[in-house]
Design an enzyme around this catalytic site. Structure first.
Site, short mmCIF file in Angstrom:
data_model
loop_
_atom_site.label_atom_id
_atom_site.label_comp_id
_atom_site.label_asym_id
_atom_site.label_seq_id
_atom_site.Cartn_x
_atom_site.Cartn_y
_atom_site.Cartn_z
N SER A 540 0.84 -1.19 0.00
CA SER A 540 0.00 0.00 0.00
C SER A 540 0.89 1.25 0.00
O SER A 540 1.65 1.44 -0.94
CB SER A 540 -0.95 -0.04 1.20
OG SER A 540 -1.99 0.90 1.05
N ASP A 625 -9.71 -3.78 -5.32
CA ASP A 625 -9.12 -2.96 -4.27
C ASP A 625 -9.80 -1.59 -4.22
O ASP A 625 -9.90 -0.90 -5.23
CB ASP A 625 -7.62 -2.79 -4.53
CG ASP A 625 -6.86 -2.30 -3.32
OD1 ASP A 625 -7.44 -1.54 -2.53
OD2 ASP A 625 -5.69 -2.68 -3.17
N HIS A 660 -8.02 -4.98 -1.28
CA HIS A 660 -6.80 -4.46 -0.66
C HIS A 660 -6.16 -5.46 0.31
O HIS A 660 -4.95 -5.53 0.42
CB HIS A 660 -7.12 -3.16 0.06
CG HIS A 660 -5.93 -2.30 0.34
ND1 HIS A 660 -5.20 -1.69 -0.65
CD2 HIS A 660 -5.34 -1.95 1.51
CE1 HIS A 660 -4.22 -1.00 -0.10
NE2 HIS A 660 -4.28 -1.14 1.20
#
Length: 688
Positions: A540, A625, A660
């Site tokens: 991320s 995501d 995610h």
């Protein structure tokens, strides 16, 4: 066309140049079209990348399976949580052998009572590629439980309610929520947060009354500021329903008597830009954790419920320059304060009457300790969790009166694990500006510092999020094969206090990236490893870190793993329709302002890919995501394929069912780790 080793042809993707103009600057984005989620050519490209990844890693499939089975074999499959008591019931989360998902249950008054199954998620998840249950919330009379489900992994939850007594799930479905909900004390009114359909920002708080159509739910709060998100919860005292509203730098709270859900919410303190605060209720007062008046590391203040504005705030614990005040827990006779000093967690216990104050003792430099589930107000027992890089997780019940420690559970590691075989340590690197950067590391005993050790260096470095040194059974698969695992506590996190975060954000963001590189150089200089054996990993915002590091210091690493990487910073931060963008301005800056635009552009990984040699790189993402859209890594990989001048591996894997957080099952998630570890071990020539 570029041909990889073994004669396998790397995927190519067409270039459709798009001019992106801002502040008299023009960027040419050849792969902008990959944002078209429903375009068959986009799906075809991602599918071809997945096929290429499968072909390039075919020789490691057996290793991946062995790693998966090895990691799975260390897990006690029929495990259960330490029970906690709330409103007369003991609540337990347990797993069955061979099952991916938890079973939530409870027992009335005593642990010898019959078990009531609340949810068997294994049954609920059947037929779904992804399944996430969250937001469990029992009504005050213990008869109903609200819960929320996400089956896509875009963090858009549907709230439902189950009658615990009959087992019936009510027909009610409240769509597009954040998942959390809060009961009023009447057992029929439920407050919850709903999300904006496009940006996924939680911007509205609604009130639902049982038996009514959710279409008729009353909007009780709307957060108009696009840089804020809102949420609702109940005070530990059960006295108030509280609406919070937060941005990166600013917060605001409202409260309502939970006995009177028909009433109006009252504000605690209207937002002041740059002032953060949080509230806890005790008797006639709110205890307020805040950075008011320049308290960078936060202070604890007190305000009367009747008139809680900042003019009435008085100090309980003043600001201390060397101590970060992170959290508090309130009990009838005790105040518990969670602090961080020199990077280390401290838990302080204080009697309200002022007769006693002490720290719970911890004994090394590589541990993590934090207070756990403590819903009971009238108790002498504090539950906290302790572990370290080399010590399995312990759940401890600590008697604050007698100071006796009762280890309720130590994480069981199956197989031949012996924690005495591992050593953890804390070392410090010197950054290029002279700052001292802490790192924690773990490896097997007997390791020699001769420059030949494989090292996996991990970091995050954003949002003030601190990666504490934590134990992992999964990581043993690397340690037992000779790896050193390192966490670099770089600026952008809060390991060394709030200023450590402030010095790694906005127009100081470059410190985050250069700190990581300087830590790597220190590991090489001190003969822990060498560039031929050094690997970097982050996800991320940590994936952004990986992208920058690959551009500015590719010579230091043999391999890089970037999971769900945020690599197209400028374009994303200019697009207010993308989830999370507007709420991120206080972290990265607003590129609509010229200074921030050019600063972001100077480091944005996608904008700075050049014709040079890059390390071996593995990139992973999820099609659904909601935080980092799949097209960021897709575009980055396409541009790397176009420009890189080496013959190193560039692998890209898109999970077509997940978002995610990756796979939802506890074992399926291990397959993703096995893929990453096999990538590293293959580069090291380790086949078993």
């Amino acid at each position: 066309m570029k041909v990889a080793d073994k004669g396998i042809i790397a995927p190519q993707v067409k270039k459709l140049p798009v001019e992106l103009k801002m502040h008299d600057d023009v960027r040419i984005d050849n792969y902008f079209w990959l944002r078209e989620r429903d375009n068959p050519e986009v799906v075809d490209y991602l599918t071809r990348e997945n096929l290429y990844n499968d072909q390039m890693t075919a020789h490691t499939k057996e290793l991946q399976e062995n790693l998966f089975q090895e990691m799975k074999s260390r897990i006690k499959e029929d495990d259960s949580s330490v029970p906690y008591k709330l409103h007369g019931y003991w609540y337990i989360t347990r797993y069955k052998k061979g099952k991916d998902y938890p079973i939530y249950s409870r027992k009335k008054e005593t642990l010898d009572a019959p078990e009531e199954i609340l949810f068997d998620v294994n049954e609920m998840a059947k037929g779904f590629d992804y399944y996430q249950l969250g937001g469990l919330n029992v009504s005050p009379d213990n008869k109903l439980i609200a819960f929320a489900v996400d089956t896509v992994s875009r963090r858009k939850y549907t709230i439902q309610i189950k009658n615990i007594e009959t087992g019936e799930i009510l027909p009610l479905k409240i769509e597009n929520t954040s998942g959390g909900s809060t009961w009023a004390n009447d057992n029929k009114t439920l407050f919850y947060a709903r999300k904006d359909e496009e940006t996924l920002r939680s911007d509205k708080i609604y009130k639902h009354c049982l038996g009514t159509d959710p279409e008729d739910d009353e909007l009780v709060f709307y957060e108009e500021d696009e840089t804020f998100h809102t949420y609702v919860y109940k005070s530990k005292s059960d006295k108030y329903v509280i609406i919070g509203s937060s941005s990166t730098l600013t917060s605001e709270y409202r409260f309502l008597d939970a006995d009177h859900p028909e009433g109006e919410f009252r504000i605690v303190q209207p937002r002041i830009r740059g002032m953060e605060y949080s509230i806890s209720h005790y008797e006639d007062f709110f205890y307020i954790l805040t950075n008011k008046d320049g308290a960078t590391n936060f202070r604890l203040m007190l305000a009367p419920v009747e008139d809680p504005g900042e003019d009435n705030w008085v100090d309980v614990l003043p600001h201390r320059k060397e101590v970060l005040l992170e959290d508090i827990d309130l009990f009838k006779d005790f105040l518990v304060v969670s602090e961080r000093r020199d990077g280390l967690n401290k838990i302080k216990v204080m009697r309200w009457d002022g007769t006693e104050s002490y720290y719970i003792p911890f004994d090394n430099e590589t541990y993590t300790a934090f207070t756990g589930t403590n819903p009971d107000f009238d108790t002498e027992i504090l539950r906290y969790t302790y572990n370290s890089l080399s010590t399995p997780t312990q759940v401890v019940d600590f008697n604050m009166k007698t100071r006796e420690k009762d280890v309720k559970k130590e994480q069981q590691v199956l197989g031949d694990f012996n924690k005495e075989n591992y050593i953890s340590d804390r070392i410090w690197a010197t950054a290029r500006d002279g700052s001292k950067i802490p790192m924690t590391l773990v490896h097997r005993k007997g390791l020699k510092r001769d420059g030949s050790n494989p090292v996996l260096q991990y970091a995050y470095g954003s949002y003030g999020s601190t990666i504490d040194p934590y134990f992992s059974t999964v990581r043993l698969s690397l340690l037992d094969r000779g790896f050193i695992f390192v966490i670099a506590h770089i600026r952008g996190g809060e390991y060394l206090g709030r200023k450590w975060y402030e010095d790694g954000k906005l127009l100081k963001k470059l410190n985050t990236f250069t700190d990581f590189v300087d830590c790597s150089q220190h590991l090489i200089n001190e003969n822990y490893t060498s560039p031929q054996h050094l690997y970097a990993s982050g996800g991320s915002a940590g994936g952004l870190l990986m992208g920058v590091v690959a551009n500015i210091a590719p010579h230091l690493y043999n391999g890089i793993i970037a999971t769900v990487p945020f690599v197209d910073v400028v374009t994303t931060m200019l697009d207010e329709s993308i989830p999370l963008t507007t709420g991120e301005y206080d972290e990265w800056g607003n590129p609509n302002l010229k200074e921030f635009y050019h600063y972001m552009k100077s480091y944005s990984p996608y904008d700075n890919v050049v014709a040079q040699d890059y390390p071996n790189i593995l990139v992973t993402t999820g099609l659904h995501d909601s935080q980092v859209q799949y097209w960021e890594p897709a575009k980055w990989v396409a541009k790397l394929r176009e420009l890189k001048t080496d013959k190193n591996k560039l692998l890209f894997h898109t999970n077509m069912e997940a978002g995610h957080g990756g796979a939802s099952g506890r074992f399926e998630a291990l397959r993703e780790v096995a893929e990453e570890y096999a990538f590293l071990l293959d580069l090291e020539g380790i086949t078993r």
